[in-house]
Design a protein around this motif. Structure first.
Motif, PDB file in Angstrom:
ATOM      1  N   PHE A   1      57.134  23.933-102.183  1.00  0.00           N
ATOM      2  CA  PHE A   1      57.749  22.864-102.972  1.00  0.00           C
ATOM      3  C   PHE A   1      56.722  21.754-103.205  1.00  0.00           C
ATOM      4  O   PHE A   1      56.620  21.213-104.312  1.00  0.00           O
ATOM      5  N   TYR A   2      55.971  21.412-102.178  1.00  0.00           N
ATOM      6  CA  TYR A   2      54.950  20.373-102.265  1.00  0.00           C
ATOM      7  C   TYR A   2      53.987  20.672-103.408  1.00  0.00           C
ATOM      8  O   TYR A   2      53.728  19.831-104.265  1.00  0.00           O
ATOM      9  N   ARG A   3      53.488  21.902-103.436  1.00  0.00           N
ATOM     10  CA  ARG A   3      52.536  22.287-104.486  1.00  0.00           C
ATOM     11  C   ARG A   3      53.205  22.348-105.848  1.00  0.00           C
ATOM     12  O   ARG A   3      52.653  21.881-106.849  1.00  0.00           O
ATOM     13  N   ASN A   4      54.395  22.930-105.915  1.00  0.00           N
ATOM     14  CA  ASN A   4      55.103  23.015-107.197  1.00  0.00           C
ATOM     15  C   ASN A   4      55.380  21.634-107.774  1.00  0.00           C
ATOM     16  O   ASN A   4      55.301  21.435-108.988  1.00  0.00           O
ATOM     17  N   ALA A   5      55.727  20.677-106.925  1.00  0.00           N
ATOM     18  CA  ALA A   5      56.019  19.322-107.399  1.00  0.00           C
ATOM     19  C   ALA A   5      54.785  18.710-108.059  1.00  0.00           C
ATOM     20  O   ALA A   5      54.866  18.180-109.176  1.00  0.00           O
ATOM     21  N   PHE A   6      53.651  18.775-107.397  1.00  0.00           N
ATOM     22  CA  PHE A   6      52.441  18.212-107.995  1.00  0.00           C
ATOM     23  C   PHE A   6      52.014  18.988-109.237  1.00  0.00           C
ATOM     24  O   PHE A   6      51.520  18.399-110.200  1.00  0.00           O
ATOM     25  N   ASN A   7      52.203  20.307-109.245  1.00  0.00           N
ATOM     26  CA  ASN A   7      51.834  21.101-110.417  1.00  0.00           C
ATOM     27  C   ASN A   7      52.553  20.639-111.676  1.00  0.00           C
ATOM     28  O   ASN A   7      52.025  20.766-112.774  1.00  0.00           O
ATOM     29  N   ILE A   8      53.776  20.115-111.537  1.00  0.00           N
ATOM     30  CA  ILE A   8      54.514  19.647-112.723  1.00  0.00           C
ATOM     31  C   ILE A   8      54.466  18.126-112.865  1.00  0.00           C
ATOM     32  O   ILE A   8      55.120  17.564-113.733  1.00  0.00           O
ATOM     33  N   GLY A   9      53.697  17.461-112.004  1.00  0.00           N
ATOM     34  CA  GLY A   9      53.521  16.019-112.123  1.00  0.00           C
ATOM     35  C   GLY A   9      54.610  15.182-111.497  1.00  0.00           C
ATOM     36  O   GLY A   9      54.790  14.021-111.859  1.00  0.00           O
ATOM     37  N   LEU A  10      55.343  15.745-110.529  1.00  0.00           N
ATOM     38  CA  LEU A  10      56.367  14.982-109.802  1.00  0.00           C
ATOM     39  C   LEU A  10      55.740  14.388-108.554  1.00  0.00           C
ATOM     40  O   LEU A  10      55.326  15.120-107.657  1.00  0.00           O
ATOM     41  N   PRO A  11      55.659  13.051-108.462  1.00  0.00           N
ATOM     42  CA  PRO A  11      55.075  12.459-107.263  1.00  0.00           C
ATOM     43  C   PRO A  11      55.982  12.623-106.044  1.00  0.00           C
ATOM     44  O   PRO A  11      57.184  12.358-106.124  1.00  0.00           O
ATOM     45  N   ILE A  12      55.388  13.063-104.953  1.00  0.00           N
ATOM     46  CA  ILE A  12      56.111  13.169-103.686  1.00  0.00           C
ATOM     47  C   ILE A  12      55.229  12.606-102.583  1.00  0.00           C
ATOM     48  O   ILE A  12      54.003  12.704-102.643  1.00  0.00           O
ATOM     49  N   ILE A  13      55.869  11.991-101.603  1.00  0.00           N
ATOM     50  CA  ILE A  13      55.140  11.357-100.505  1.00  0.00           C
ATOM     51  C   ILE A  13      55.743  11.795 -99.183  1.00  0.00           C
ATOM     52  O   ILE A  13      56.945  11.685 -98.976  1.00  0.00           O
ATOM     53  N   GLU A  14      54.874  12.275 -98.307  1.00  0.00           N
ATOM     54  CA  GLU A  14      55.286  12.622 -96.957  1.00  0.00           C
ATOM     55  C   GLU A  14      55.015  11.414 -96.063  1.00  0.00           C
ATOM     56  O   GLU A  14      53.863  11.060 -95.808  1.00  0.00           O
ATOM     57  N   CYS A  15      56.085  10.738 -95.643  1.00  0.00           N
ATOM     58  CA  CYS A  15      55.959   9.551 -94.797  1.00  0.00           C
ATOM     59  C   CYS A  15      57.174   9.497 -93.872  1.00  0.00           C
ATOM     60  O   CYS A  15      58.223   8.936 -94.223  1.00  0.00           O
ATOM     61  N   PRO A  16      57.057  10.105 -92.682  1.00  0.00           N
ATOM     62  CA  PRO A  16      58.200  10.178 -91.770  1.00  0.00           C
ATOM     63  C   PRO A  16      58.816   8.812 -91.439  1.00  0.00           C
ATOM     64  O   PRO A  16      60.043   8.688 -91.387  1.00  0.00           O
ATOM     65  N   GLU A  17      57.982   7.801 -91.230  1.00  0.00           N
ATOM     66  CA  GLU A  17      58.504   6.486 -90.850  1.00  0.00           C
ATOM     67  C   GLU A  17      59.386   5.905 -91.959  1.00  0.00           C
ATOM     68  O   GLU A  17      60.471   5.390 -91.702  1.00  0.00           O
ATOM     69  N   ALA A  18      58.899   5.966 -93.182  1.00  0.00           N
ATOM     70  CA  ALA A  18      59.672   5.443 -94.316  1.00  0.00           C
ATOM     71  C   ALA A  18      60.939   6.261 -94.520  1.00  0.00           C
ATOM     72  O   ALA A  18      62.018   5.698 -94.734  1.00  0.00           O
ATOM     73  N   ALA A  19      60.827   7.583 -94.443  1.00  0.00           N
ATOM     74  CA  ALA A  19      61.982   8.448 -94.676  1.00  0.00           C
ATOM     75  C   ALA A  19      63.096   8.180 -93.665  1.00  0.00           C
ATOM     76  O   ALA A  19      64.277   8.227 -94.008  1.00  0.00           O
ATOM     77  N   ARG A  20      62.730   7.874 -92.440  1.00  0.00           N
ATOM     78  CA  ARG A  20      63.743   7.591 -91.415  1.00  0.00           C
ATOM     79  C   ARG A  20      64.336   6.189 -91.579  1.00  0.00           C
ATOM     80  O   ARG A  20      65.520   5.979 -91.335  1.00  0.00           O
ATOM     81  N   ALA A  21      63.520   5.215 -91.987  1.00  0.00           N
ATOM     82  CA  ALA A  21      63.961   3.813 -92.003  1.00  0.00           C
ATOM     83  C   ALA A  21      64.693   3.403 -93.280  1.00  0.00           C
ATOM     84  O   ALA A  21      65.599   2.570 -93.234  1.00  0.00           O
ATOM     85  N   ILE A  22      64.308   3.963 -94.410  1.00  0.00           N
ATOM     86  CA  ILE A  22      64.895   3.556 -95.686  1.00  0.00           C
ATOM     87  C   ILE A  22      66.305   4.119 -95.788  1.00  0.00           C
ATOM     88  O   ILE A  22      66.558   5.285 -95.485  1.00  0.00           O
ATOM     89  N   ALA A  23      67.234   3.277 -96.245  1.00  0.00           N
ATOM     90  CA  ALA A  23      68.649   3.666 -96.340  1.00  0.00           C
ATOM     91  C   ALA A  23      69.063   3.906 -97.791  1.00  0.00           C
ATOM     92  O   ALA A  23      68.444   3.398 -98.728  1.00  0.00           O
ATOM     93  N   ASP A  24      70.128   4.664 -97.938  1.00  0.00           N
ATOM     94  CA  ASP A  24      70.727   4.899 -99.244  1.00  0.00           C
ATOM     95  C   ASP A  24      71.058   3.550 -99.882  1.00  0.00           C
ATOM     96  O   ASP A  24      71.619   2.658 -99.241  1.00  0.00           O
ATOM     97  N   GLY A  25      70.673   3.381-101.140  1.00  0.00           N
ATOM     98  CA  GLY A  25      70.963   2.148-101.855  1.00  0.00           C
ATOM     99  C   GLY A  25      69.902   1.075-101.740  1.00  0.00           C
ATOM    100  O   GLY A  25      69.952   0.075-102.464  1.00  0.00           O
ATOM    101  N   ASP A  26      68.917   1.247-100.835  1.00  0.00           N
ATOM    102  CA  ASP A  26      67.834   0.276-100.727  1.00  0.00           C
ATOM    103  C   ASP A  26      67.034   0.251-102.027  1.00  0.00           C
ATOM    104  O   ASP A  26      66.970   1.249-102.759  1.00  0.00           O
TER     105      ASP A  26
END
Length: 167
Positions: A91-116
């Motif tokens: 998925f990581y490679r497919n996302a970049f191949n089509i120009g979809l930015p994705i970021i792997e950041c465990p700290e942010a993913a855990r801390a950021i809430a729905d609606g922020d």
């Protein structure tokens, strides 16, 4: 290159069949696929997601089959980026191949809430949560990845003169 949007949050192990159900794989048109994004999980989501929204998820986002339809559907929704604790590698490679930015950041993913409300600076490598005031460092995108995103995908990047050898 920046993105600012409202967060839609998901949990762990969101697989490609959840992102875009297999019954919709007869097309790769993002304008069609966007209407079916996550429909088996939340039938109202495709109608609520706004261009610029930021998807945030837990571990192993995009697991399952290797189909490119999943990131195409996400890109079709107008989502600006996906932040996750981790991504399935294909998925990581497919996302970049089509120009979809994705970021792997465990700290942010855990801390950021729905609606922020979140702002991402891809060049500086920062994720700023306007709702909580927290900032999360992340490696900045290399120049060639920025080019792939800017041109809308790897094929368009190479067609515009970007080097495949950079990738």
């Amino acid at each position: 290159m920046n993105a600012t949007g409202t967060v839609i949050k998901f949990g762990d192990n969101v697989d490609t069949d959840m992102i875009i159900p297999a019954r919709h794989l007869s097309t790769a048109d993002p304008k069609v696929l966007r209407h079916h994004f996550m429909e088996d999980v939340d039938p109202t989501l495709a109608g609520r997601i706004q261009p610029g929204d930021i998807l945030v998820a837990g571990r192993n986002y995009g697991c399952g089959s290797s189909r490119e339809h999943a990131p195409i559907a996400i890109k079709g929704t107008g989502a600006a980026c996906v932040i996750a604790e981790s991504f399935a590698r294909i998925f990581y490679r497919n996302a970049f191949n089509i120009g979809l930015p994705i970021i792997e950041c465990p700290e942010a993913a855990r801390a950021i809430a729905d609606g922020d409300r979140v702002e991402i600076d891809f060049e500086a490598g920062t994720i700023y949560d306007h709702t909580t005031g927290e900032t999360f460092p992340t490696p900045p995108f290399p120049e060639f990845i920025q080019g792939i995103i800017k041109f809308g995908g790897l094929v368009q990047y190479v067609s515009a003169g970007g080097s495949y050898h950079d990738v």
